[in-house]
Every structure is written in C-alpha cells, then in structure tokens.
Write an enzyme that holds these catalytic residues in place. Sequence first.
Site, PDB file in Angstrom:
ATOM      1  N   CYS A  84     -63.436 -20.429 -10.000  1.00  0.00           N
ATOM      2  CA  CYS A  84     -64.676 -19.784 -10.475  1.00  0.00           C
ATOM      3  C   CYS A  84     -64.942 -18.477  -9.737  1.00  0.00           C
ATOM      4  CB  CYS A  84     -65.859 -20.724 -10.328  1.00  0.00           C
ATOM      5  SG  CYS A  84     -65.462 -22.413 -10.768  1.00  0.00           S
ATOM      6  N   SER A 209     -74.423 -25.709 -15.329  1.00  0.00           N
ATOM      7  CA  SER A 209     -74.105 -24.528 -16.127  1.00  0.00           C
ATOM      8  C   SER A 209     -73.299 -24.982 -17.343  1.00  0.00           C
ATOM      9  CB  SER A 209     -73.306 -23.525 -15.303  1.00  0.00           C
ATOM     10  OG  SER A 209     -72.146 -24.133 -14.772  1.00  0.00           O
ATOM     11  N   HIS A 338     -71.327 -19.554 -17.769  1.00  0.00           N
ATOM     12  CA  HIS A 338     -70.304 -19.509 -16.717  1.00  0.00           C
ATOM     13  C   HIS A 338     -68.900 -19.559 -17.312  1.00  0.00           C
ATOM     14  CE1 HIS A 338     -68.218 -19.984 -13.060  1.00  0.00           C
ATOM     15  NE2 HIS A 338     -68.322 -21.287 -12.880  1.00  0.00           N
TER      16      HIS A 338
END
Lengths: 393, 186
Positions: A84, A209, A338
Amino acid sequence: MPRRVAIVGVGHSRFGIRHDVSLAELAWESIKQALDDAGVDQKDIEYVVYANVGVWSSEPLPAVVINEYAGLTPRGTVRVEAACASGSAAIKLGHDIVASGQADVVLVVGVEKMNESPTPIVVELIGRAGNYFWEFQSFGLTFPGYYALYATAYMARYGATEEDLCKVAVKNHYYASMNPKAHFQRRITVEDCMRSRYIAWPLKLYDCSPISDGSAAVILASEEVARKLTDTPVWIKAIGYGSDTSNLSKREDFLSLRAAVEAARMAYRRAGIDPDNPVKYIDVAEVHDCFTIAEVLAYEDLGFARRGEGVKLVREEQTYVGGLIPVNLSGGLKAKGHPIAATGVSMAVELVRQLRQEVERGRQAPIRKGMALAHNVGGTGHYAYVTIYSLEP
Amino acid sequence: MAQDQRKAMEEMIKQVEQFVEEAKRSVGLPIVPDQRTGSALWYDQRELRVRYAISVERLRKFFEGLMEGKLLATRCRGCGTLYFPPQVDCPRCRRSDVEWVELSREGTLLTYTVIYVKPMSFAHYPDYAVGIARLPEGVNVTAWIRETDPRKLRVGMRVRIEIVRRQPENYLTYELVPVEEGEGRG
C-alpha cells in the site's frame, strides 16, 4: 550534492469502482492531467516510474502496457512494489533519479484496478500480504483482521472504544463528500458506523477503506527545469522510510507501527522539523487510514499526539480544519478510496493542491507554514514512507 | 452462516458464467454488462489456478515435532537467539547451526480478532478467531483461538497451545485454547 526536486504537475482520476475504464485508460486520466498541468510533452519525460501491486488485475506488466498507451515509449520505465506504500516508494525512486542528476523530468504514476477480480479473491490476495506461509496458510488473516489485532490491543491498553474509531470514519466521509474524486460521496454518522456489520472484530464495515480502482500521477523536475515550468513548484523537502517484520507475531507490541515511527523520525530530521512538536511546522497531513485504527496510530507515530492520546485528538475533533492539525481532508483512504498503489501518489497530488490552495471549498486547509506531510504505510506496517512537501525548497 | 458465504460466492460466479455463455451464444462475445453500472465487461476466457510448492526441507524437524504433539522453535547455537516461526539461518551471528527446542505450552493472549468476512480459500470455515500469544520464552505465536465469541476473549488472558488436526483438510497445526478460570497450569 543531491539536487532539489519539485513536483511541477499533478493528475488524479476519480476513485471508485471503475468498470468503465481499462487499466491503461484509468492511468491515462491522471497522466494527461499531469502533462497538461506541468505544460510538458511526453518527449520531455525522461523516465517513468509506475506503482502498481497488480495481482488482482490482468496485466502482469502494467508499466509497458501503460507506457505504450500513453505515448511514452521508448522512455525507460519500471514498476515498483511496496504494498500500500508503493506510491510513495515510486515517488522516492523518481525523486532519487532527479536528485542524482540522472534525469531532469520524471513521471510517477500510481494505478490500481482492484475490481477486475471478485471481492473474495481480493480479500484473499490482500490477506496473503504479510507472511503467507506462517500467518495466512493456516490462519486465514485478512487485511482488516491484521489491523483488528492492533485495534484490540490499542483499545484494551488505552480504553479507546468502537465509537471513537467510528468518529474517524465520520470525519473522513465528511471531507470526502466535498471531494469529487472520492469513492464515497455520502456523509455518515457514528450511528451508521456502529450499526454496520463486523468484518473483523472489532472493526466494522465503516471502519474499513473500500476496494477501489484509481490512478494518480505527478511530474517531478530538477530545480532548474521546475523554475522554468511553473511559479508554484512544490518541493519534496524530505523523505523518510522504514520497515518492520513480515510476521506480526514478531512485533514488540500492537500499539504503534515501528516502521512509521522510524520513517517520521528520518523525515523530520531531514526537513528540520522538531519531532516533539511537528504540528508547529505542518499545515495539513494525509495519513494512511486504511482502517480507522490506523489513523489513530498515525497521530501517535507521527508525534501529533503522545502515546495513548491519539484517541483524544479524535474525541476533541482536533484533526478537522481549525483543529490542532487537519488530517485527511481528501477523505483519506477510508472514504476517498484506496486503490493500493495509487494511494501514495494520490496523497502527493492532494498535498500539492492543498499547498497551492486549489482544493474544493470546505476542505481547504489554511496554508500558513507552507509544509504538508504524507504518511503512507504498506501492508500492516511492513513498509512506511513519510514525505514532506513544501512551498520552500 | 459460513457455508452460506461459500455458497453465495459460488452461486454468484455460476450466475455470471451462465450470462457469459448466453452472450457468447447470441452475439459471439464474452461481454456482459456490469450489474451495477452497465459498463461492458469482457469475461476472462482464461482461468488461472494457482497452488504453490513451498520448500520446508530445512524445517522438517518442526513438522516432525507436530507429529509428536510438540511445538518446536529453533535456537541459534552461536548467539542463543530463539526463533519462532523457526528459521535455520541466524542473521544475527550469521551461523546456520541451530538446535530445535520445545516451546512451553501456555502463554498470554496479546491480541485477537474474529474474522467474519473471509478470504475465498477460507470461506468454507465457520467464523474464526485469530490471536497472538506471548510465551514465557519471549516469542509470540499466531494461531486460531478455539473460542470464537469475542466477548469471551480478553487481552491478557491465559491460553494453552494444542496441536490439532485442521478439518476438513485434515492436516496438523496448532491452536490457542483459553484456559478456564481455576484450571491448573498444565
């Protein structure tokens, strides 16, 4: 002596479930905007860095597919991965290429098309990210599950509640409702969040998210070129980074992300920011709120609050505009969305636009000090990057 | 509930596949509109099934330990560092000379969660709890917890480690079991 590096152009796609575009079309949305914003042509770009985790999407070599589609061949290119935090890792690589004098203009693109696979497969693939053999193979941890382990420990230690965590979601949905690029456009209440179903106890649907598609792009330039291209370059003032064990079981505790603490310390030192009082230097921050608990941990890991007091910032609404330090005025990962590897680049785009004072009404931070902070975590604190953006070099 | 999650997924996939077959018959292309947005989606005509062959050659003893009902860790003969999960190379002193030691079977629960939304390959299980326990030797163990009601779990509670057979796959693994109040320290 490394050269100064500025962001001279930014682009950002709409985040969400983007079944209307292919991976390359999605990337082009941001690339086109960034080229237009910087006023440069593809032939001016000397190198392209892509952040893409992929696996859930069909193209195994996204860099070359997008380079062809966007007219960027025969420029050199690479795809980087830091889970991420891939977007921030890509910016670091682009920065280093310019800083070292290898190139004057570098394009950095973060793109992710997660919805090419069905949700249970995406849940599986993200769950495998950590230590596959020892933590996933037999115990089936999910990404919400890993952060739930932090939430449980944090709540038990500091007396934070599920309501407290929900307040983070309420704030981030509030700001996302003013961000036309955000995945979620609807405001929510604490009650909505508390009523939502458990995903991984104690985290509920609204603590998490979403699985998003999206892209973001920035164009980096050396000082000489940046001064010619724009009157409002935004400088990459400092980059800090860190990592931690793949097995969560090998962590000291579940109250802080050591990789992020390390990254913040490094970034503050390099930017000349007092680590005991960073909010004095920063106008606005984007932090990695993949789950509500992650935003609370970020406040503490970044030194916005003392240990155990991040939750106080939430209760006192100190991270709204007008508070101690506004955080995630984009809506954050929680509500802006995200798309894994696009996130770090998206943070950069948001903070450049915040510093240029050109974001939508209601979510513009007052810019007085001219510095902004991006905190981008990969995996469950496996990787971390803290990047300081500044109006002054 | 758990079986439902698996069934719902399979049902959903079957439905889409039926749509696609129909589309191919009628217009000759595997293109179907997305149910929510109506965007045209090409349904991949190539399926990739992935299953890895992971070497545990140097960890044979760990698995032999499970067969004997023991949970083993490695200890570096050079510097004494204890490793769990076990590893045979010591990055601290760069030796690869470890002894296999049995871990104690009781520890303290550091944290836990209950997984309700499961990965595809875990969708056939009932909701499961995962915890991390600290053992007196100072290493932590991640495993399922037999108790899956989060209200009956708490940070700091004592847990015992049991070697169990995971069903329906039928292979040996280890599990955390809350120690009842008043139960002796076995």
